[in-house]
Enzyme design. Structure first.
Site, PDB file in Angstrom:
ATOM      1  N   PHE A 116      20.311  18.045 102.776  1.00 22.51           N
ATOM      2  CA  PHE A 116      20.321  17.916 101.310  1.00 22.51           C
ATOM      3  C   PHE A 116      19.670  16.629 100.840  1.00 22.51           C
ATOM      4  O   PHE A 116      19.308  16.518  99.664  1.00 22.51           O
ATOM      5  CB  PHE A 116      21.755  18.012 100.784  1.00 22.51           C
ATOM      6  CG  PHE A 116      22.492  16.695 100.768  1.00 22.51           C
ATOM      7  CD1 PHE A 116      23.096  16.210 101.905  1.00 22.51           C
ATOM      8  CD2 PHE A 116      22.548  15.930  99.602  1.00 22.51           C
ATOM      9  CE1 PHE A 116      23.759  14.986 101.890  1.00 22.51           C
ATOM     10  CE2 PHE A 116      23.206  14.713  99.587  1.00 22.51           C
ATOM     11  CZ  PHE A 116      23.815  14.236 100.733  1.00 22.51           C
ATOM     12  N   LYS A 117      19.513  15.651 101.729  1.00 16.60           N
ATOM     13  CA  LYS A 117      18.935  14.371 101.284  1.00 16.60           C
ATOM     14  C   LYS A 117      17.517  14.538 100.745  1.00 16.60           C
ATOM     15  O   LYS A 117      17.052  13.734  99.945  1.00 16.60           O
ATOM     16  CB  LYS A 117      19.004  13.355 102.412  1.00 16.60           C
ATOM     17  CG  LYS A 117      20.440  12.943 102.690  1.00 16.60           C
ATOM     18  CD  LYS A 117      20.556  11.783 103.644  1.00 16.60           C
ATOM     19  CE  LYS A 117      22.003  11.325 103.761  1.00 16.60           C
ATOM     20  NZ  LYS A 117      22.883  12.320 104.411  1.00 16.60           N
ATOM     21  N   ASP A 118      16.830  15.625 101.151  1.00 20.00           N
ATOM     22  CA  ASP A 118      15.505  15.888 100.588  1.00 20.00           C
ATOM     23  C   ASP A 118      15.551  16.090  99.072  1.00 20.00           C
ATOM     24  O   ASP A 118      14.577  15.806  98.386  1.00 20.00           O
ATOM     25  CB  ASP A 118      14.914  17.172 101.197  1.00 20.00           C
ATOM     26  CG  ASP A 118      14.544  17.009 102.657  1.00 20.00           C
ATOM     27  OD1 ASP A 118      14.156  15.894 103.063  1.00 20.00           O
ATOM     28  OD2 ASP A 118      14.644  18.012 103.397  1.00 20.00           O
ATOM     29  N   MET A 121      15.421  12.531  97.844  1.00 19.66           N
ATOM     30  CA  MET A 121      14.385  11.676  98.430  1.00 19.66           C
ATOM     31  C   MET A 121      12.982  12.153  98.068  1.00 19.66           C
ATOM     32  O   MET A 121      12.083  11.348  97.859  1.00 19.66           O
ATOM     33  CB  MET A 121      14.581  11.659  99.944  1.00 19.66           C
ATOM     34  CG  MET A 121      14.108  10.412 100.608  1.00 19.66           C
ATOM     35  SD  MET A 121      15.095   8.948 100.235  1.00 19.66           S
ATOM     36  CE  MET A 121      16.248   8.955 101.599  1.00 19.66           C
TER      37      MET A 121
END
Ligand SMILES: *Cc1c(COP(=O)(O)O)cnc(C)c1O
Length: 478
Positions: A116-118, A121
């Site tokens: 999920f960090k995409d 980011m």
């Protein structure tokens, strides 16, 4: 919109001033002076925006309330460049899928690094490139990762003008998939540094380099860690997108369960709720590293040493302290910045803990802010992965399994429960294989990942070596 530090630094800043920074000068975290409140009417209008114009337009509507120092046309174009079906796999960007009645999984992990960090980011990559070009500046991002953060940062910044990434990671300690994902990048602005040590050694090196103020200034060192406000803000959007998919009636309530580590993801849910999104409960799910579960159950926040931090099979939640937690405590204490300073600067550094159990405000965490919590362990994780596969034919990753286990403990009649899927199972294939007896499927784009050539410099944990490496690569470029 202006931003203030949680610890009371009086200077108010604008979005682009805090975009490229980490902590506020007084050691606090940035928050908007007030959360914009969304009327029921606007909420229903946004439902239409998401359905008809898509995620990027919804993101633009929400971000516009917090960003007034980027011209709207530019901000819209940044959102449109970021949230595409090509990058995230579907036009919904974060599609919702059902499990048992009343239980849903919000897929946040179909971006370039399958976590999920995409979601945040990727936007940060475009924002950084935009703002650096506008200022005529360059930035060298130095980070430490044990997996998901580093790869998300590298895939967001690869090929971006004005930015280089120097990412340290513990040599041989990431999952094979994570390692191959990072080290196979061939972009000249991405540098992988494998440190002969553990994650804490990497973090110490980053702190030591950033603590040398002359070096930091000369080589324009920056970060993209989870306390960055822009990252948190980007995450607010999918709570709205998830809400619209889980409901069809105005004003209907929904609960979210969030597999948590540094409290960034669930803090974005808190912001969405504070804006007026009808969220019933925000369920904080932890693994064996249950610092946050203990807080929400007792009012005692006790950070741990790295020696007391367990290495688990949901490693992206293996934290000793939750770096974004200060933002929530600030709101819980009604914005009393002096008290936040006393708790986070004084009490945590001297005693490693603080205790709000006897403070009447603590009860508001549940009653006013909707927070509840739970904990999941390795056997829970395996059982949940097995059971989900058997009953629904779906393979979920280890972090999402922690979420689902805890979500089931908090379901209320008539309130849809949405579990945030924070990674795809292929990233943690070994644990999935031990639970199911076979490996999870690999997305087509990654089938040849292990055969791609890898680029990495292995280094002893010595700050001078890291500095020399950065210096060399900055001078080579200049
Ligand atoms: C980073 C991460 C988490 C924890 O998110 P926080 O924002 O730090 O609470 C959970 N699961 C996965 C897969 C992650 O990468």
């Amino acid at each position: 919109m202006r931003y203030l530090s949680t610890r009371g630094d009086p200077e108010q800043r604008r979005f682009c001033d805090i975009l490229l920074e980490g902590l506020a000068p007084d050691g606090g975290l940035y928050l908007p002076v007030a959360y914009p409140r969304i009327s029921a009417q606007t909420l229903e209008q946004w439902r239409g925006v998401y359905a008809q114009q898509g995620y990027a337009q919804l993101a633009f509507e929400i971000l516009s309330l917090y960003i007034d120092d980027i011209p709207p046309a530019d901000l819209l174009s940044l959102c449109q460049k970021t949230y595409t079906a090509k990058v995230f796999g579907t036009t919904a960007i974060t599609p919702l899928r059902p499990l048992e009645p009343g239980m849903f999984v919000l897929a946040l992990s179909n971006g370039p690094t399958l976590a999920f960090k995409d979601m945040a980011m990727q936007l940060l990559g475009h924002l950084f490139e935009y703002e650096l070009a506008r200022r005529g500046e360059e930035l060298n991002i130095l980070g430490a990762t044990s997996g998901d953060t580093g790869s998300a940062a590298e895939y967001a910044m690869r090929g971006k003008k004005g930015v280089q990434v120097f990412m340290t990671s513990p040599h041989g300690r990431m999952s094979r998939f994570q390692q191959a994902q990072m080290f196979s990048l061939q972009d000249p602005n991405i540098h992988n540094i494998a440190i002969e040590g553990v994650f804490d050694d990497c973090q110490d090196l980053v702190k030591a380099v950033s603590g040398d103020h002359d070096f930091k200034r000369k080589y324009r060192i920056g970060t993209v860690n989870s306390i960055n406000w822009a990252r948190l803000l980007a995450q607010v959007v999918y709570y709205f997108a998830g809400y619209f998919q889980a409901t069809d009636q105005p004003g209907q309530r929904v609960s979210f369960t969030v597999p948590s580590g540094n409290f960034g993801n669930v803090c974005a849910g808190h912001v969405a709720r504070s804006m007026g999104l009808p969220i019933d409960q925000l369920v904080v799910a932890t693994n064996e590293n249950d610092v946050l579960d203990v807080f929400f159950k007792t009012g005692v926040y006790q950070v741990r040493s790295s020696a007391q931090t367990h290495e688990t099979s949901s490693p992206s939640m293996d934290i000793s302290k939750a770096s974004n937690f200060e933002r929530f405590v600030h709101d819980l204490l009604d914005g009393d910045a002096q008290r936040v300073r006393r708790l986070f600067q004084d009490a945590l550094s001297s005693a490693g803990r603080f205790d709000l159990s006897s403070d009447p405000l603590f009860a508001l965490a549940a009653t006013q802010h909707g927070f509840v919590s739970g904990r999941s362990s390795h056997p829970d994780r395996l059982r949940t992965i097995q059971d989900t596969y058997r009953r629904f034919g779906q393979i979920i990753d280890t972090h999402t399994a922690d979420g689902l286990k805890v979500a089931r403990e908090h379901v209320r009649d008539g309130v849809p429960m949405v579990v945030l899927e924070t990674a795809l199972p292929i990233k943690f294939a070994d644990t999935i294989e031990s639970a199911l007896g076979h490996a999870p499927p690999c997305p087509p784009a990654f089938l040849d990942l292990s055969e791609r050539p890898q680029r990495v410099s292995v280094m002893a944990p010595d700050v001078n070596l890291v500095k020399a490496y950065i210096q060399e690569h900055c001078e080579a470029k200049a």
